[in-house]
Design an enzyme around this catalytic site. Structure first.
Site, PDB file in Angstrom:
ATOM      1  CG  ASP A 159     -11.998  61.282 -22.380  1.00 33.12           C
ATOM      2  OD1 ASP A 159     -12.317  60.332 -23.110  1.00 33.12           O
ATOM      3  OD2 ASP A 159     -11.653  61.134 -21.194  1.00 33.12           O
ATOM      4  CG  ASP A 197     -18.260  57.021 -13.941  1.00 38.46           C
ATOM      5  OD1 ASP A 197     -19.432  57.210 -13.545  1.00 38.46           O
ATOM      6  OD2 ASP A 197     -17.257  57.436 -13.335  1.00 38.46           O
ATOM      7  NE  ARG A 214       3.970  53.207 -32.555  1.00 38.14           N
ATOM      8  CZ  ARG A 214       2.963  54.052 -32.712  1.00 38.14           C
ATOM      9  NH1 ARG A 214       3.181  55.346 -32.539  1.00 38.14           N
ATOM     10  NH2 ARG A 214       1.761  53.638 -33.036  1.00 38.14           N
ATOM     11  CG  LEU A 241      -8.067  64.188 -11.811  1.00 38.78           C
ATOM     12  CD1 LEU A 241      -7.718  65.655 -11.551  1.00 38.78           C
ATOM     13  CD2 LEU A 241      -9.223  63.758 -10.925  1.00 38.78           C
ATOM     14  CB  SER A 242      -5.414  59.725 -14.628  1.00 39.09           C
ATOM     15  OG  SER A 242      -6.521  59.239 -13.907  1.00 39.09           O
TER      16      SER A 242
END
Length: 296
Positions: free
Chosen positions: A154, A80, A164, A198-199
């Site tokens: 995305d 992908d 952090r 999704l993860s």
């Protein structure tokens, strides 16, 4: 949206991932099939390879920037990531993409490496085209635009590798949608809903839906949840005033840009759409079942 092909393909750009297609065996076989069907394949590397990587001397490589100008199609060989890398250049050039999976997931790929014989159908226009929404992203610092790009999957804004948290404020059309402290936030298309979003706990959204997903990454506030917004919304992300350090923005996994306090990332639906060639009569849910549930 799915459109029927009809137009015959002539000049085809083949973009192999040299680290996955060992010895370029898959792209060589594809070249043979395309030539036998009367098409003109041109092999172009989608990115620069390491100087220590030895390219085969018996395989001619063409310059992408020249060949893409009058090409009819780009075929990507890899996972992908290879398709995402090529999506920007192909979309800007106005040509569709067909993915051949040589990776692990290959969610966006149309063919497996064992199905190359189907490429001959391109010569007769026996295919369909899926249109996929893209995102337009800019980062503004004071009055200057320091970053601008488009992406298919995305936009990810994270804290970076340091141990952090990132304190981020997300607004939709200027109205605060959420303020989250954690590892960051993902702004995704429906295509990107099956990737990092999704993860991070986001929903699966079918590609034809008109939505923008906003998914916090490992938020410290348990009430911070994914927002499914309209594609008409303009999303802005900035560090909160009490943030201690900078954040990093990356579109489709490309090189990250540093965001300081006061910088504003703006994400909205792009006027451009990625076109994906389809040779199989299968739905999005068939792909989900095959890739995620390993069912036939």
């Amino acid at each position: 949206m799915r459109l029927y092909g009809g137009e015959t393909m002539k000049k085809i750009i083949l973009t192999p991932n040299p680290y996955r297609d060992k010895g370029f065996q898959t792209v060589r076989e594809a070249c043979r099939i395309l030539k036998e069907a009367g098409m003109e394949p041109k092999v172009c590397l989608p990115f620069e390879v390491d100087k220590t990587f030895e390219l085969p001397k018996d395989l001619r490589f063409y310059r992408m920037d020249r060949e893409i100008r009058d090409a009819d199609l780009a075929i990507c060989f890899g996972g992908d990531g290879t398709i995402l890398h090529m999506a920007k250049a192909a979309t800007r050039a106005g040509i569709p993409i067909l993915g051949v999976n040589i990776g692990t997931m290959g969610f966006m790929a149309e063919l497996e490496s064992s199905e190359l014989s189907q490429l001959s159908r391109l010569a007769s226009g026996d295919y369909t085209i899926d249109s996929r929404m893209m995102l337009d992203v800019t980062v503004q610092r004071d009055r200057d635009i320091i970053y601008h790009d488009i992406c298919l999957n995305d936009v990810v804004i994270t804290k970076g590798a340091v141990a952090r948290i990132a304190n981020l404020c997300v607004r939709c059309d200027g109205i605060q949608a959420l303020e989250c402290s954690g590892d960051g936030v993902i702004v995704a298309t429906p295509t990107g809903s099956t990737a990092y979003s999704l993860s991070a706990g986001g929903p699966i959204v079918e590609p034809e839906a008109d939505n923008i997903l906003i998914t916090p990454i490992c938020a410290h506030d348990v009430m911070s949840r994914c927002i499914v917004a309209s594609d008409r919304r303009v999303i802005t992300v900035a560090l909160t005033k009490n943030a201690r350090r900078s954040a990093f923005l990356s579109a489709d996994g490309d090189k990250a840009v540093r965001m300081n306090i006061g910088d504003v990332a703006t994400v909205k639906k792009s006027s451009l759409q990625t076109k994906l060639i389809r040779l199989k009569d299968r739905s999005f849910y068939d792909v989900v079942n095959q890739k995620f549930r390993n069912t036939k």
